[in-house]
Every structure is written in C-alpha cells, then in structure tokens.
Design a protein around this motif. Structure first.
Motif, short mmCIF file in Angstrom:
data_model
loop_
_atom_site.label_atom_id
_atom_site.label_comp_id
_atom_site.label_asym_id
_atom_site.label_seq_id
_atom_site.Cartn_x
_atom_site.Cartn_y
_atom_site.Cartn_z
N ASP A 98 2.49 1.61 -3.36
CA ASP A 98 1.46 2.01 -4.32
C ASP A 98 1.20 3.52 -4.25
N GLN A 99 1.11 4.03 -3.03
CA GLN A 99 0.86 5.46 -2.86
C GLN A 99 2.00 6.29 -3.46
N ASP B 263 -7.10 1.87 -12.12
CA ASP B 263 -7.67 1.32 -10.89
C ASP B 263 -6.90 0.11 -10.37
N GLN C 87 0.83 -1.21 0.00
CA GLN C 87 0.00 0.00 0.00
C GLN C 87 0.87 1.26 0.00
N ASP D 236 -4.15 -4.76 -4.22
CA ASP D 236 -5.33 -5.51 -4.67
C ASP D 236 -5.00 -7.01 -4.66
N TYR E 253 1.88 6.01 -7.41
CA TYR E 253 0.84 6.84 -8.02
C TYR E 253 1.14 8.33 -7.87
N HIS F 193 -4.09 -1.57 -8.29
CA HIS F 193 -3.23 -1.17 -7.17
C HIS F 193 -2.47 -2.37 -6.63
#
Length: 327
Positions: free
Chosen positions: A219-220, A231, A216, A236, A223, A233
């Motif tokens: 990913d942040q 969509d 996570q 996921d 992005y 990530h």
C-alpha cells in the motif's frame, strides 16, 4: 490517463517486494548458506520449500540479483564473462545430461554432441572460469515426477559430486513434496543444512502478521507511485478480509488481484486517481480465482462476517490437516 505513465506505475508496482518477517527469514537462510560455505571452505547448501505461489521463485531471483549482474572482464588470456550467481529452472525430463546442457547454456557455452562425462567436465571448468559463487536450481520437485523415477537417484548423486568438485553452495527450491528427497538419500540430505520454508499467509487480525505487513508495505509503495488521495488502503479490513478469501493467502494471487484493481483504477483516472473498493469487485470478476473460499461468489460482494466465517473454517481445516500429518 497517459498510457506511458500508466504502464510505468504498473511496472514499478509489480517489481516491488515486501520483506515480511518469514520472507526475510528465508532470505537469511540462503545468505547463511553462502557465508558458511566461504568460512568453512566446504559446501553448506540450502533448501527452500513451499507451496506454489508462496514467493519462492521471487526470493530466488532476488537472491541471485544480490550478487550483481553478469559482466565481462579482460585479462592476458582474453575477455571472460563473469556470472556471480547462476539461476535456472530444473530441466524436464530431469537427467544429468539435461542439467549439464541447461547450465552450460546459462554460462554461454553451446557444446557439440558430447557424452555426460565430457559435459560434466566442461561444466565444472566453465563454472570456475565464470567465477560463479552460488548455484540456484528452481522447481526441484520435478525430480519427484514419475518420468524422473529412473534418473532420480543418479541425479541426486551427481548434485553431491558437483558440490565436491566446485565447492560452491547450491540452493534448491521446490514444493513441500521435496521433503521426501531428504528421507530417501542421506548423502544428499547431509549437505543441505539450511532449510527455509515459505507458505501461504495465515489470517491473523494483527498489525504484526505477515499478511497485514505485506499489504501495508504494498500500500505504501502504491500510494508513493500513483499518489492516490483516497482513504481506501490495502490493509483496511474491508479489503484485507475479502482479499484473503479470494486468495487463501497465496502471495501470487494476492498480488494479481491488487494489480488488476490498480489497473482498473488507472484506466478510470481522469484528473485525480482514487482507489476504490469497487475496483476490487471488478478485479475479482475479471480473474480466474481457483483458491476462492467463497466457492464462486465474489468475496468483495458478500458480508465481512461471512468472509470471516469462511476464513475460520478454512484455518480449522488446515490445522486438522497439519495435526494428522504429524501423527
């Protein structure tokens, strides 16, 4: 896309570090070592233990960088180089002389041919002159190799003596094999009161797990850097589960696969970059993945149910190994 921009995104993404809970705990153990040494005026050292690829070297480098960069200062005696934290790989083969020469070169000293006693005295003097606050030695498991058997005990005794002479904390980093060093040399083990452990991620279907939080966080950052509109990530299930199968939770392989997928995505980028699951399929086709639980199959091309079965089998095997090792 613009080659310069692509390189900038990939470089900045590679430099991102996510302080997942266990990583943060290990980092705090190193901090305690330095703080306790300062308060007690007696070296209280730390041992960082973990499997290859669990993030030990990255943590050591981050800890070194937290003391600030090397710099030069001038006083009435001239210009002196200040090195707040000294990080080096354990030399191979491991000898006291090899240690001294490696450290002296890090400190900007290239001594002529000298005996071990002279080199040691020069090293202690140079450490004080450069105002070193902590010594970090990585790959300490080299002491357990067959070619170090004759020099092992002498080197451990030398490390204890170095602690007494410098009053500085020493951070040692190595594989889980290094636990043997505590059993074989009590005076050495007594000085290392802070132990930190890093290991491969365990798979847990929880948003609070180390693996999920790391994905996570990455990913942040991804992005943010690439401004992806899609969509897909990293956290996921469609990516997280096969990514674990491909890497067995090895942090280095996790980052390698993600980096390759992002690189493929950016190569395809015309107007709007969109990270796709297909990029991970191509990434796993490109990379050598020796820890792949799917035994040669591409984890991103098999059903998620099969991936979960492979993970469950692997975790059960690891639990059995841990159970037998404690008996």
């Amino acid at each position: 896309m613009n080659t310069t921009l692509r390189s900038e995104i990939l470089t900045q993404f590679s430099q991102q570090t996510i302080f997942f809970p266990n990583f943060r705990l290990a980092y705090s153990q190193l901090q305690k070592s330095v703080e306790t040494t300062s308060l007690r005026n007696s070296a209280s050292c730390a041992f960082l233990i973990g499997r290859s690829g669990s993030g030990k070297s990255r943590l050591c480098e981050l800890f070194r960088d937290s003391f600030g960069p090397s710099r030069e200062e001038s006083n009435e005696d001239g210009i002196h180089k200040i090195i707040p934290a000294l990080y080096c790989l354990v030399p191979a083969p491991v000898t006291i002389k090899g240690f001294c020469l490696t450290l002296l070169k890090q400190l900007g000293q290239y001594p002529p041919h000298s005996n071990v006693h002279e080199l040691n005295n020069l090293l202690v003097s140079r450490i004080k002159t450069c105002q070193v606050q902590v010594l970090i030695f990585d790959e300490i498991q080299r002491l357990l190799r067959p070619d170090a058997e004759k020099t092992r005990d002498g080197t451990l005794d030398w490390l204890v003596a170095l602690l007494s002479l410098t009053h500085l904390p020493i951070i040692l980093s190595g594989t889980e094999q290094c636990s043997k060093l505590f059993n074989d040399n009590a005076p050495f083990a007594r000085r290392f009161c802070y132990v930190a452990n890093l290991d491969y991620f365990k798979y847990e279907d929880l948003a609070t797990s180390d693996f999920h939080m790391t994905l996570q966080g990455l990913d942040q950052e991804l992005y943010r850097l690439a401004n992806f509109p899609g969509d897909e990530h990293l956290q996921d299930a469609s990516i997280k589960i096969p990514l674990y199968v491909a890497s067995r939770g090895n942090l280095e392989y996790v980052r390698q696969i993600i980096h390759e997928a992002v690189s493929i995505c950016l190569d395809r980028w015309t107007d709007t970059p969109t990270l796709r699951r297909a990029d991970f399929i191509d990434a796993c086709r490109s990379l050598l993945l020796p820890l792949n639980l799917a035994k040669g199959a591409n984890p991103f091309t098999i059903p998620l149910s099969t991936c979960l079965s492979l993970i469950e089998k692997y975790e059960d095997e690891q639990a059995n190994i841990r159970s037998h090792s404690t008996q």
